[in-house]
Write a protein that holds these residues in place. Structure first.
Motif, PDB file in Angstrom:
ATOM      1  N   ARG B  65       0.807  -1.101   0.178  1.00 19.23           N
ATOM      2  CA  ARG B  65       0.024   0.036   0.024  1.00 19.23           C
ATOM      3  C   ARG B  65       0.688   1.308   0.179  1.00 19.23           C
ATOM      4  NH1 ARG B  65      -2.841  -2.506   4.466  1.00 19.23           N
ATOM      5  NH2 ARG B  65      -4.142  -3.911   3.685  1.00 19.23           N
ATOM      6  N   HIS B  66       2.051   1.161   0.822  1.00 12.77           N
ATOM      7  CA  HIS B  66       2.664   2.153   0.731  1.00 12.77           C
ATOM      8  C   HIS B  66       3.579   2.647  -0.760  1.00 12.77           C
ATOM      9  CE1 HIS B  66       5.771   5.041   2.716  1.00 12.77           C
ATOM     10  NE2 HIS B  66       6.725   4.840   1.829  1.00 12.77           N
ATOM     11  N   LEU B  67       3.866   1.520  -1.181  1.00 13.31           N
ATOM     12  CA  LEU B  67       4.618   1.750  -2.612  1.00 13.31           C
ATOM     13  C   LEU B  67       3.813   1.801  -3.651  1.00 13.31           C
ATOM     14  CD1 LEU B  67       7.464  -0.931  -1.783  1.00 13.31           C
ATOM     15  CD2 LEU B  67       7.821   1.415  -1.999  1.00 13.31           C
ATOM     16  N   HIS B  68       2.732   1.271  -3.694  1.00 15.77           N
ATOM     17  CA  HIS B  68       2.003   0.974  -4.901  1.00 15.77           C
ATOM     18  C   HIS B  68       0.214   1.429  -4.595  1.00 15.77           C
ATOM     19  CE1 HIS B  68       5.115  -0.940  -7.033  1.00 15.77           C
ATOM     20  NE2 HIS B  68       5.236  -1.847  -5.751  1.00 15.77           N
ATOM     21  N   LYS B  69      -0.023   1.823  -3.364  1.00 15.97           N
ATOM     22  CA  LYS B  69      -1.403   2.055  -2.818  1.00 15.97           C
ATOM     23  C   LYS B  69      -2.520   0.992  -3.244  1.00 15.97           C
ATOM     24  CE  LYS B  69       0.017   6.709  -2.670  1.00 15.97           C
ATOM     25  NZ  LYS B  69       1.184   6.441  -1.925  1.00 15.97           N
ATOM     26  N   ARG B  70      -1.943  -0.166  -3.119  1.00 12.29           N
ATOM     27  CA  ARG B  70      -2.749  -1.356  -3.651  1.00 12.29           C
ATOM     28  C   ARG B  70      -2.169  -2.494  -2.524  1.00 12.29           C
ATOM     29  NH1 ARG B  70      -1.870  -1.612  -9.824  1.00 12.29           N
ATOM     30  NH2 ARG B  70      -3.619  -3.248  -9.916  1.00 12.29           N
ATOM     31  N   ASP B  71      -3.324  -3.064  -2.340  1.00  8.68           N
ATOM     32  CA  ASP B  71      -2.999  -4.723  -1.510  1.00  8.68           C
ATOM     33  C   ASP B  71      -1.808  -5.323  -2.278  1.00  8.68           C
ATOM     34  OD1 ASP B  71      -4.870  -3.889   0.416  1.00  8.68           O
ATOM     35  OD2 ASP B  71      -6.337  -5.427  -0.059  1.00  8.68           O
ATOM     36  N   PHE B  72      -0.970  -6.259  -1.555  1.00  9.13           N
ATOM     37  CA  PHE B  72      -0.006  -7.248  -2.342  1.00  9.13           C
ATOM     38  C   PHE B  72      -0.520  -7.953  -3.260  1.00  9.13           C
ATOM     39  CE2 PHE B  72       2.723 -10.760  -2.326  1.00  9.13           C
ATOM     40  CZ  PHE B  72       3.775 -10.405  -2.746  1.00  9.13           C
ATOM     41  N   ALA B  73      -1.957  -8.426  -2.885  1.00  7.23           N
ATOM     42  CA  ALA B  73      -2.511  -9.254  -3.930  1.00  7.23           C
ATOM     43  C   ALA B  73      -2.953  -8.679  -5.051  1.00  7.23           C
ATOM     44  CB  ALA B  73      -3.683 -10.136  -3.303  1.00  7.23           C
ATOM     45  N   LEU B  75      -1.257  -6.738  -6.937  1.00  4.77           N
ATOM     46  CA  LEU B  75      -0.121  -6.051  -7.637  1.00  4.77           C
ATOM     47  C   LEU B  75       0.142  -7.273  -8.792  1.00  4.77           C
ATOM     48  CD1 LEU B  75       2.557  -5.095  -5.206  1.00  4.77           C
ATOM     49  CD2 LEU B  75       0.752  -3.654  -6.138  1.00  4.77           C
ATOM     50  N   ALA B  76       0.696  -6.770  -9.813  1.00  6.20           N
ATOM     51  CA  ALA B  76       1.017  -7.973 -10.969  1.00  6.20           C
ATOM     52  C   ALA B  76       2.201  -8.506 -10.199  1.00  6.20           C
ATOM     53  CB  ALA B  76       1.474  -6.907 -12.217  1.00  6.20           C
ATOM     54  N   LEU B  77       2.489  -9.762 -11.067  1.00  7.01           N
ATOM     55  CA  LEU B  77       3.823 -10.716 -10.571  1.00  7.01           C
ATOM     56  C   LEU B  77       5.183  -9.788 -10.636  1.00  7.01           C
ATOM     57  CD1 LEU B  77       4.974 -13.299  -9.906  1.00  7.01           C
ATOM     58  CD2 LEU B  77       5.028 -13.652 -12.489  1.00  7.01           C
ATOM     59  N   ASP B  78       5.277  -8.905 -11.476  1.00  3.92           N
ATOM     60  CA  ASP B  78       6.617  -8.345 -11.685  1.00  3.92           C
ATOM     61  C   ASP B  78       6.759  -7.284 -10.566  1.00  3.92           C
ATOM     62  OD1 ASP B  78       7.294  -9.394 -13.774  1.00  3.92           O
ATOM     63  OD2 ASP B  78       7.145  -7.356 -15.226  1.00  3.92           O
ATOM     64  N   ALA B  79       5.606  -6.691 -10.123  1.00  7.02           N
ATOM     65  CA  ALA B  79       5.754  -5.895  -8.707  1.00  7.02           C
ATOM     66  C   ALA B  79       5.804  -6.674  -7.593  1.00  7.02           C
ATOM     67  CB  ALA B  79       4.383  -4.765  -8.759  1.00  7.02           C
ATOM     68  N   ARG B  80       5.048  -7.642  -7.602  1.00 10.39           N
ATOM     69  CA  ARG B  80       5.091  -8.728  -6.358  1.00 10.39           C
ATOM     70  C   ARG B  80       6.732  -9.175  -6.181  1.00 10.39           C
ATOM     71  NH1 ARG B  80       0.471 -11.394  -8.445  1.00 10.39           N
ATOM     72  NH2 ARG B  80       1.807 -13.378  -8.432  1.00 10.39           N
ATOM     73  N   SER B  81       7.148  -9.548  -7.406  1.00  3.44           N
ATOM     74  CA  SER B  81       8.620  -9.921  -7.271  1.00  3.44           C
ATOM     75  C   SER B  81       9.628  -8.959  -6.524  1.00  3.44           C
ATOM     76  CB  SER B  81       9.057 -10.482  -8.720  1.00  3.44           C
ATOM     77  OG  SER B  81       8.089 -11.546  -9.027  1.00  3.44           O
ATOM     78  N   GLU B  82       9.315  -7.813  -7.325  1.00  5.02           N
ATOM     79  CA  GLU B  82      10.085  -6.655  -6.929  1.00  5.02           C
ATOM     80  C   GLU B  82      10.156  -6.263  -5.491  1.00  5.02           C
ATOM     81  OE1 GLU B  82      10.774  -1.708  -8.101  1.00  5.02           O
ATOM     82  OE2 GLU B  82       9.473  -3.036  -9.318  1.00  5.02           O
ATOM     83  N   LEU B  83       8.922  -6.362  -5.006  1.00  3.51           N
ATOM     84  CA  LEU B  83       8.635  -6.094  -3.667  1.00  3.51           C
ATOM     85  C   LEU B  83       9.437  -7.043  -2.633  1.00  3.51           C
ATOM     86  CD1 LEU B  83       5.387  -4.995  -1.978  1.00  3.51           C
ATOM     87  CD2 LEU B  83       7.212  -5.953  -0.671  1.00  3.51           C
ATOM     88  N   LEU B  84       9.181  -8.270  -3.041  1.00  5.68           N
ATOM     89  CA  LEU B  84       9.721  -9.453  -2.500  1.00  5.68           C
ATOM     90  C   LEU B  84      11.334  -9.546  -2.447  1.00  5.68           C
ATOM     91  CD1 LEU B  84       7.436 -12.513  -2.833  1.00  5.68           C
ATOM     92  CD2 LEU B  84       7.659 -10.983  -0.825  1.00  5.68           C
ATOM     93  N   HIS B  85      11.967  -8.998  -3.707  1.00  3.45           N
ATOM     94  CA  HIS B  85      13.441  -8.788  -3.643  1.00  3.45           C
ATOM     95  C   HIS B  85      13.915  -7.845  -2.743  1.00  3.45           C
ATOM     96  CE1 HIS B  85      14.813 -11.558  -6.613  1.00  3.45           C
ATOM     97  NE2 HIS B  85      13.579 -11.045  -7.742  1.00  3.45           N
ATOM     98  N   LYS B  86      13.152  -6.721  -2.551  1.00  2.00           N
ATOM     99  CA  LYS B  86      13.535  -5.889  -1.500  1.00  2.00           C
ATOM    100  C   LYS B  86      13.511  -6.187  -0.075  1.00  2.00           C
ATOM    101  CE  LYS B  86      12.580  -1.328  -3.720  1.00  2.00           C
ATOM    102  NZ  LYS B  86      11.054  -0.979  -4.532  1.00  2.00           N
ATOM    103  N   VAL B  87      12.445  -7.105   0.025  1.00  2.00           N
ATOM    104  CA  VAL B  87      12.396  -7.917   1.384  1.00  2.00           C
ATOM    105  C   VAL B  87      13.599  -8.944   1.647  1.00  2.00           C
ATOM    106  CG1 VAL B  87      11.177  -9.542   2.642  1.00  2.00           C
ATOM    107  CG2 VAL B  87       9.944  -7.666   1.659  1.00  2.00           C
ATOM    108  N   GLU B  88      13.923  -9.442   0.528  1.00  4.64           N
ATOM    109  CA  GLU B  88      14.978 -10.596   0.473  1.00  4.64           C
ATOM    110  C   GLU B  88      16.353  -9.797   0.853  1.00  4.64           C
ATOM    111  OE1 GLU B  88      15.660 -12.802  -2.984  1.00  4.64           O
ATOM    112  OE2 GLU B  88      16.146 -14.467  -1.805  1.00  4.64           O
ATOM    113  N   ASN B  89      16.501  -8.655   0.427  1.00  5.50           N
ATOM    114  CA  ASN B  89      17.698  -7.936   0.526  1.00  5.50           C
ATOM    115  C   ASN B  89      17.744  -6.895   1.579  1.00  5.50           C
ATOM    116  OD1 ASN B  89      18.900  -9.240  -1.973  1.00  5.50           O
ATOM    117  ND2 ASN B  89      17.752  -8.081  -3.082  1.00  5.50           N
TER     118      ASN B  89
END
Lengths: 552, 139
Positions: B65-73, B75-89
């Motif tokens: 919501r902070h980054l995209h103003k939407r629930d995680f679910a 988001l498109a796959l690319d945006a979800r992946s990008e967010l999880l990469h940020k989490v992982e790193n």
């Protein structure tokens, strides 16, 4: 007045043989097992809970709860189990516990059944190499020739398939194996080509698995669930379907499972008189016998001797020289994984088929060495957790596609290293922590000897060499580290020797201080060879028990 | 319905698992039953991780919501992946109830367990993952 002529504690590789030899000689035998008798369905095919990958538990015991051990944190390179005071408390499926299966047949119920004879040099390691500092390396008091007739009996009476003519690292066989080698999977053919290119010895792995119908049971159907699981057609030969049925069919043997031996019963005069047990109902019983054999595995046999301390032997039975529990060893398993351009996997189980003993001995600057072999089929989740390249994507579409493209193209080579015994790698008992029966648990401490790590590092390099010669385009795998090694190949804790000051049992595995107490597992192994030890355990138990019968 | 997750959490969990193992011509994690595997484990061997999963899902939605103003679910796959990469790193840490970069590898492991282990564990529905990679079971 005794209840039985003999009591055998533990129904694994050694205990099954001991019970069969005694019972067929007309002795009344009570065979005790702490675990349950497990059907094929009960062992099951849970890929997360088996003797090969025990993420959340085991399929062949012991139960996760009620069977803890404690570990010195310095014995393991990563924190395992739970910290309690100065030690870690481990459950049976956690790393560092050194688990052996607890069921009727023990590890033989679910093993791969690699059927190796040790080499002549393996019985005289100190003479061959000298004794490195900090090690208790010694010669066995017996030789390959002493065990040879019993190796042959195991091969013919328990049932081994293989190609004796390929075993060129050993003296020529007088008797072939009773069954031909199992069929070769595609990946083993590729690995044979690698050995040929290197000019290394190439042999067929002998296995306690029927390649043709034998002893009234069928041939292997080449399924994909061999090591770590039970055989769906009963073609894998373990104590549960060979020696124990022989013992029972004689009419002279009773098998009781789910019975825990709490301590040995002693006369105080250099003999044992039986065992104190906690029975199937949780009640205590005392059972008397003229002879007692311990076949509980190197950790539990030592634990039982130490827990049986008396006023006359306050440090434990057979432990007047402080040798019981020391020299704990197993096998480092160095190796590597490689990715191949062509498909390696063809689904033909069990899988482990070709090996080389090129490096068991004669490695410049090293003490001993080990055998290298290809492996049984690994389950997809084991592959994903253990064989997956560390630099490949772990999640996302790329990871899924990597699995899809490469599960059939990735294959590994590894093998057991002959460990250099360390007297400080040991089993003690810990009265502060009790198992479900209230019995003090085994406490493990010490680590491997640095020479073991050195040899393992060398063998890993040879595995990489073999993989590359077989065509691997990329290889990976962990460097060996120093830790306490025991595991399913555990050995050495009641070492065999002529001198009671430096050993626990004599050359017929009789406890020096007790004329009617014997050990029939890998505890007497002075060193543990660079091979899976089960055929040696069976052969040694056969020799020990025949000697008991002959001199009864 | 799930005893462990409400509808909103389940939607987020499904999107999380399908980011770890997305659908292509073979099912993604959710359709292969990894959610069933996980919910069974969270009531069994992994019972002590239930609240960590709740925290992770809540924080994932907060970050989306902070980054995209939407629930995680959503988001498109690319945006979800990008967010999880940020989490992982470890690039997303503020206001999380747990250290997300540390917990994330555990979720990856659990997802792999559900997808690639035997169907008896609740995931890998009808052995679909094994069909995909070529692991046949005979006998």
């Amino acid at each position: 007045m005794s209840d039985y002529d003999a009591i055998v504690v533990g129904s694994g590789a050694g205990g099954g043989v001991a019970a069969a030899v005694l019972a067929e000689a007309g002795k009344s035998v009570l065979l005790l097992e702490r675990g349950r008798a497990l059907s094929f369905e009960q062992v099951g095919r849970d890929h997360l809970r088996n003797q090969r990958l025990a993420v959340y538990g085991h399929n062949a015991g012991p139960d996760i709860e009620g069977n803890p051990r404690t570990l010195d944190p310095a014995s393991f390179p990563i924190p395992v189990g739970k910290q309690q005071g100065a030690q870690r408390i481990l459950r049976p499926h956690e790393p560092g516990y050194q688990n052996n299966a607890a069921c009727v047949g023990s590890g033989t119920r679910v093993y791969a059944g690699q059927a190796w004879r040790f080499m002549p040099q393996d019985f005289r390691m100190a003479s061959e190499y000298g004794v490195p500092e900090g090690s208790s390396l010694a010669d066995w008091p017996i030789s390959y020739a002493d065990l040879l007739p019993y190796y042959e009996r195991v091969e013919w009476e328990v049932g081994v398939s293989g190609d004796h003519s390929s075993m060129t690292h050993l003296p020529a066989y007088d008797m072939p194996y009773p069954m031909p080698a199992l069929p070769l999977p595609q990946k083993s053919k590729v690995h044979q080509s690698g050995l040929a290119a290197l000019g290394w010895q190439s042999l067929r792995v002998p296995r306690l698995i029927n390649s043709v119908g034998y002893n009234g049971r069928p041939a292997c159907i080449n399924c994909q669930h061999c090591v770590g699981f039970a055989c769906p057609v009963d073609a894998k030969n373990g104590s549960h379907n060979t020696t124990i049925p022989r013992a029972l069919q004689s009419g002279n043997c009773s098998l009781r499972s789910e019975v825990m031996v709490e301590r040995l019963m002693c006369s105080g005069g250099g003999t044992v008189t039986g065992v104190h047990i906690i029975n199937e109902l949780g009640l205590r019983e005392s059972i008397r016998a003229d002879v007692v054999l311990l076949s509980c595995g190197a950790v539990e046999t030592a634990r039982l001797l130490l827990n049986s301390a008396t006023a006359q032997e306050p440090s434990g039975i057979g432990n007047q020289s402080d040798q019981v529990g020391r020299h704990l060893q197993g096998h480092y398993y160095p190796g590597a994984v490689g990715i191949f351009p062509e498909k390696m996997y063809d689904g033909l189980g069990p899988g482990c088929s070709v090996a080389t003993c090129e490096f068991n001995h004669g490695n410049a600057g090293l003490i001993g060495g080990g055998m290298l072999t290809d492996e049984d089929i690994v389950t997809p989740i084991t592959f994903w957790k253990r064989d997956y390249p560390p630099d490949a994507p772990r999640w996302g579409l790329a990871a899924k596609q990597f699995m899809r493209e490469n599960f059939c193209r990735i294959n590994d080579i590894k093998g057991p290293v002959q460990e250099i015994p360390n007297p400080d790698a040991r089993v003690q008992v810990n009265p502060a922590v009790r198992d479900r029966y209230g019995i003090p648990v085994a406490h493990l401490s010490g680590t491997s000897h640095p020479e073991t790590v050195r040899t393992a590092t060398f063998m890993r390099e040879r595995a990489i060499e073999w993989l590359r010669a077989s065509g691997a385009v990329k290889v990976w795998g962990q460097q060996p580290r120093q830790y306490l090694s025991g595991g399913q190949h555990q050995a050495g804790t009641c070492r065999m020797g002529e001198d009671p000051a430096h050993s626990v049992v004599d050359s017929f595995c009789r406890v020096h201080s007790h004329s009617n107490l014997f050990i029939a597992d890998a505890s007497p192994h002075v060193s543990n060879g660079g091979f899976n030890p089960v055929e040696t355990i069976m052969a040694l138990a056969w020799r020990t028990t025949e000697n008991i019968v002959a001199s009864w | 319905m799930s005893a462990l997750f409400d509808e909103c959490q389940l939607r987020c969990l499904a999107a999380l698992l399908d980011t770890l193992i997305p659908p292509d011509d073979f099912p993604g994690a959710w359709d292969a039953g990894v959610g069933d595997y996980l919910q069974r484990q969270l009531q069994g061997d992994l019972a002590d991780l239930g609240s960590s999963y709740h925290d992770f899902l809540r924080c994932l939605d907060a970050a989306a919501r902070h980054l995209h103003k939407r629930d995680f679910a959503d988001l498109a796959l690319d945006a979800r992946s990008e967010l999880l990469h940020k989490v992982e790193n470890h690039q997303i840490t503020a206001s999380w109830m747990l250290e997300p970069g540390k917990f994330f590898p555990k979720i990856v492991e659990h997802c792999g367990e559900g997808y690639y282990s035997d169907p008896g564990n609740g995931g890998n529905r009808e052995g679909i993952a094994w069909q995909m990679i070529g692991f046949e079971v005979r006998g």
